[in-house]
Design a protein around this motif. Structure first.
Motif, mmCIF file in Angstrom:
data_model
loop_
_atom_site.group_PDB
_atom_site.id
_atom_site.type_symbol
_atom_site.label_atom_id
_atom_site.label_comp_id
_atom_site.label_asym_id
_atom_site.label_seq_id
_atom_site.Cartn_x
_atom_site.Cartn_y
_atom_site.Cartn_z
ATOM 1 N N GLN A 72 -5.557 2.899 0.539
ATOM 2 C CA GLN A 72 -4.931 3.684 -0.514
ATOM 3 C C GLN A 72 -5.961 4.049 -1.587
ATOM 4 O O GLN A 72 -6.494 3.161 -2.252
ATOM 5 C CB GLN A 72 -3.788 2.904 -1.157
ATOM 6 C CG GLN A 72 -2.570 2.731 -0.273
ATOM 7 C CD GLN A 72 -1.431 2.044 -1.007
ATOM 8 O OE1 GLN A 72 -1.650 1.152 -1.814
ATOM 9 N NE2 GLN A 72 -0.212 2.466 -0.737
ATOM 10 N N PRO A 73 -6.212 5.332 -1.815
ATOM 11 C CA PRO A 73 -7.172 5.714 -2.849
ATOM 12 C C PRO A 73 -6.604 5.613 -4.269
ATOM 13 O O PRO A 73 -7.361 5.552 -5.237
ATOM 14 C CB PRO A 73 -7.506 7.167 -2.504
ATOM 15 C CG PRO A 73 -6.334 7.660 -1.741
ATOM 16 C CD PRO A 73 -5.765 6.478 -1.020
ATOM 17 N N TYR A 74 -5.249 5.561 -4.383
ATOM 18 C CA TYR A 74 -4.626 5.524 -5.705
ATOM 19 C C TYR A 74 -3.536 4.452 -5.751
ATOM 20 O O TYR A 74 -2.359 4.752 -5.997
ATOM 21 C CB TYR A 74 -4.024 6.891 -6.048
ATOM 22 C CG TYR A 74 -4.980 8.030 -5.833
ATOM 23 C CD1 TYR A 74 -5.970 8.319 -6.757
ATOM 24 C CD2 TYR A 74 -4.894 8.821 -4.680
ATOM 25 C CE1 TYR A 74 -6.863 9.371 -6.554
ATOM 26 C CE2 TYR A 74 -5.776 9.877 -4.473
ATOM 27 C CZ TYR A 74 -6.761 10.137 -5.410
ATOM 28 O OH TYR A 74 -7.634 11.169 -5.204
ATOM 29 N N LEU A 228 3.069 6.605 -2.631
ATOM 30 C CA LEU A 228 2.408 7.051 -3.854
ATOM 31 C C LEU A 228 0.965 6.559 -3.941
ATOM 32 O O LEU A 228 0.138 7.191 -4.598
ATOM 33 C CB LEU A 228 3.196 6.591 -5.078
ATOM 34 C CG LEU A 228 4.591 7.195 -5.247
ATOM 35 C CD1 LEU A 228 5.213 6.759 -6.565
ATOM 36 C CD2 LEU A 228 4.550 8.717 -5.152
ATOM 37 N N GLY A 229 0.650 5.467 -3.276
ATOM 38 C CA GLY A 229 -0.721 4.975 -3.277
ATOM 39 C C GLY A 229 -1.701 5.914 -2.594
ATOM 40 O O GLY A 229 -2.918 5.775 -2.752
ATOM 41 N N HIS A 230 -1.170 6.889 -1.858
ATOM 42 C CA HIS A 230 -2.024 7.864 -1.172
ATOM 43 C C HIS A 230 -2.089 9.205 -1.906
ATOM 44 O O HIS A 230 -2.747 10.130 -1.430
ATOM 45 C CB HIS A 230 -1.515 8.084 0.252
ATOM 46 C CG HIS A 230 -1.704 6.899 1.150
ATOM 47 N ND1 HIS A 230 -2.877 6.653 1.824
ATOM 48 C CD2 HIS A 230 -0.874 5.876 1.456
ATOM 49 C CE1 HIS A 230 -2.753 5.535 2.527
ATOM 50 N NE2 HIS A 230 -1.550 5.051 2.329
ATOM 51 N N LEU A 231 -1.387 9.321 -3.032
ATOM 52 C CA LEU A 231 -1.316 10.591 -3.746
ATOM 53 C C LEU A 231 -2.005 10.482 -5.102
ATOM 54 O O LEU A 231 -1.885 9.474 -5.794
ATOM 55 C CB LEU A 231 0.143 11.011 -3.924
ATOM 56 C CG LEU A 231 0.980 11.094 -2.638
ATOM 57 C CD1 LEU A 231 2.395 11.542 -2.948
ATOM 58 C CD2 LEU A 231 0.328 12.042 -1.645
ATOM 59 N N GLN A 237 1.948 16.765 -9.447
ATOM 60 C CA GLN A 237 2.624 16.535 -8.165
ATOM 61 C C GLN A 237 4.131 16.610 -8.389
ATOM 62 O O GLN A 237 4.655 16.086 -9.372
ATOM 63 C CB GLN A 237 2.276 15.149 -7.612
ATOM 64 C CG GLN A 237 0.793 14.883 -7.462
ATOM 65 C CD GLN A 237 0.287 15.200 -6.060
ATOM 66 O OE1 GLN A 237 0.970 15.853 -5.280
ATOM 67 N NE2 GLN A 237 -0.905 14.727 -5.737
ATOM 68 N N PHE A 238 4.832 17.243 -7.449
ATOM 69 C CA PHE A 238 6.273 17.450 -7.542
ATOM 70 C C PHE A 238 6.827 17.302 -6.133
ATOM 71 O O PHE A 238 6.579 18.143 -5.273
ATOM 72 C CB PHE A 238 6.535 18.843 -8.124
ATOM 73 C CG PHE A 238 7.975 19.169 -8.394
ATOM 74 C CD1 PHE A 238 8.867 18.221 -8.861
ATOM 75 C CD2 PHE A 238 8.439 20.477 -8.204
ATOM 76 C CE1 PHE A 238 10.191 18.546 -9.128
ATOM 77 C CE2 PHE A 238 9.746 20.810 -8.461
ATOM 78 C CZ PHE A 238 10.630 19.851 -8.932
#
Length: 461
Positions: A72-74, A228-231, A237-238
């Motif tokens: 996960q980047p985020y 969400l960890g990938h976004l 973002q929507f």
């Protein structure tokens, strides 16, 4: 280099033909038109819609969950990085305590507010989660009127309807308030979307992500955190479950709407004039979730339909486990407003520390395994297809259940479940399966071979 050599090189270069020049000119022209038109213009909306159609077709034909199992980047902490808005109305106000308890049951202790369209009752000042965190309750339309966001609009029909229900509540005329709430609740709901996000953005600590959900919507914390960890939350973002035509695609509010903090910042910090327009449009808008989407479109924030398959607008017992969702995490349930349904779902999922996937619903609720349908394909008095619509297929003049089973296997790419109705001599099949409804006199089953094959393609456990 001599003249002869230069002429030789030129002769090797192919000049574009007339049709190629015309094609290139059209592409350049469309590119210029696209970039010069407003963010919410029909040309932009049309091109985005066509792009989404192509993307959806590809995802349907080639479903994949591999992206979910990369680092996960985020990464996020749901309790600290998410803000939640729960919407309710006078007619559904009794659902709220169950919705807050459900969040507590799965230890989802994010900063949460409840927004409603009537003045606060004495016992309604604040709700409390299991860990002691308070959940403020706000009369969001009253707040919006008091601060002057609808100045000059006080005599508008919808504002007057809010005034009527507010006076009935303050006068303790409960029967009148109930009647008003049922007859015009959808109109007042449209007035809650824009100010609710503005309120949470202005009053609570800033978050990476925000969720807006109805009071009968359940969010699966572990699944949401995985996605969400990938976004990238630093970009607008929507996200949600899309409905509507190309002129105004919007996320179905009941399935929940997810927005990044960057999206709220772009709207509320950078474009207050667009927010003001949204407040005025809420006085006539039919659907608040569509108004939210068209307001975001005006500032260049569009519904991202890439993640549409993660959101669910049905309760667990009606949820369709589609073949293209089998391997994906399930983020939400909806329609949990009656008969302690929210408390039941909260109790069922409260110990889920790992993401929940669509195909796992049967195991969670004790339904027969997919493998069991290989040995025993026909189940009497059951229905594994559920509600029929334009995505299901019906074959008439079928007299035997074995014919229906055969039809399903002959259409294996389109048939995950089938149901035979002997009274109507009809065989129904679809690319999904539900947990199973009792259906007296019918026969039904799941294509076990297809389900097993789909499970084998999943990277998730």
């Amino acid at each position: 280099m001599g003249i002869a050599e230069r002429r030789s090189i030129r002769s090797c270069i192919t000049r574009p033909s007339r049709p190629q020049k015309i094609t290139l000119g059209i592409v350049v022209f469309l590119f210029i038109i696209y970039n010069l038109t407003p963010y919410d213009s029909p040309p932009r909306s049309f091109f985005r819609f066509q792009h989404n159609v192509i993307q959806d077709y590809y995802q349907n034909a080639h479903p994949s969950d591999s992206w979910l199992f990369k680092p996960q980047p985020y990464p996020i902490d749901p309790d600290n990085d998410i803000g939640i808005i729960v919407k309710t109305g006078f007619g559904t106000r009794k659902r709220v305590s169950s919705a807050v308890q459900a969040l507590s049951d799965e230890s989802f202790f994010a900063d949460t507010i409840v927004v409603q369209d009537f003045p606060l009752l004495e016992d309604q000042q604040n709700l409390t989660m299991a860990n002691g965190k308070e959940v403020p309750v706000i009369d969001i339309i009253g707040w919006n009127l008091e601060r002057g966001a609808l100045k000059g609009q006080e005599q508008q029909e919808r504002v007057m309807k809010y005034t009527n229900i507010a006076e009935a509540v303050e006068g303790e005329e409960w029967m009148l308030a109930d009647g008003l709430g049922k007859s015009m609740g959808w109109e007042l709901d449209a007035m809650k979307f824009i100010p609710s996000l503005e309120y949470i953005w202005q009053t609570l600590p800033k978050k990476k992500w925000y969720i807006m959900a109805d009071d009968d919507t359940y969010i699966i914390k572990s699944s949401l955190a995985l996605v969400l960890g990938h976004l990238d939350y630093t970009k607008p973002q929507f996200l949600g479950n899309p409905v509507g035509d190309y002129k105004g695609r919007f996320p179905h509010g009941g399935s929940s709407v997810v927005m990044s903090g960057a999206a709220l910042s772009k709207l509320y910090d950078q474009h207050p004039e667009i927010v003001a327009e949204g407040h005025k449009e809420s006085l006539t808008a039919i659907w608040g979730d569509k108004l939210l989407s068209t307001t975001f479109m005006k500032v260049g924030v569009y519904l991202d339909e890439t993640y549409r398959r993660l959101f669910n607008g049905e309760p667990p017992w009606m949820t369709r486990m589609w073949v293209d969702r089998f391997c994906l995490p399930l983020v939400s349930f909806h329609g949990l407003g009656g008969d302690n349904a929210m408390l039941h779902v909260g109790e069922t999922f409260k110990n889920m520390t790992e993401p929940v996937y669509w195909r796992q619903l049967g195991k969670i609720y004790g339904a027969p395994s997919f493998a069991s349908f290989i040995a025993e394909p026909i189940r009497p008095n059951m229905d594994y297809v559920g509600r029929l619509d334009e995505y299901s297929t019906t074959v008439d003049m079928i007299t035997e259940v074995d014919e229906c089973v055969k039809i399903c296997h002959e259409h294996s790419t389109e048939c995950l479940a089938w149901t035979f109705n002997p009274g109507r001599k009809q065989c129904h099949f679809a690319r999904w399966a539900i947990l199973g409804d009792v259906a007296e006199g019918r026969f039904s089953g799941i294509n076990g071979q297809v389900a097993e094959k789909l499970e084998g393609l999943c990277h998730s456990p």
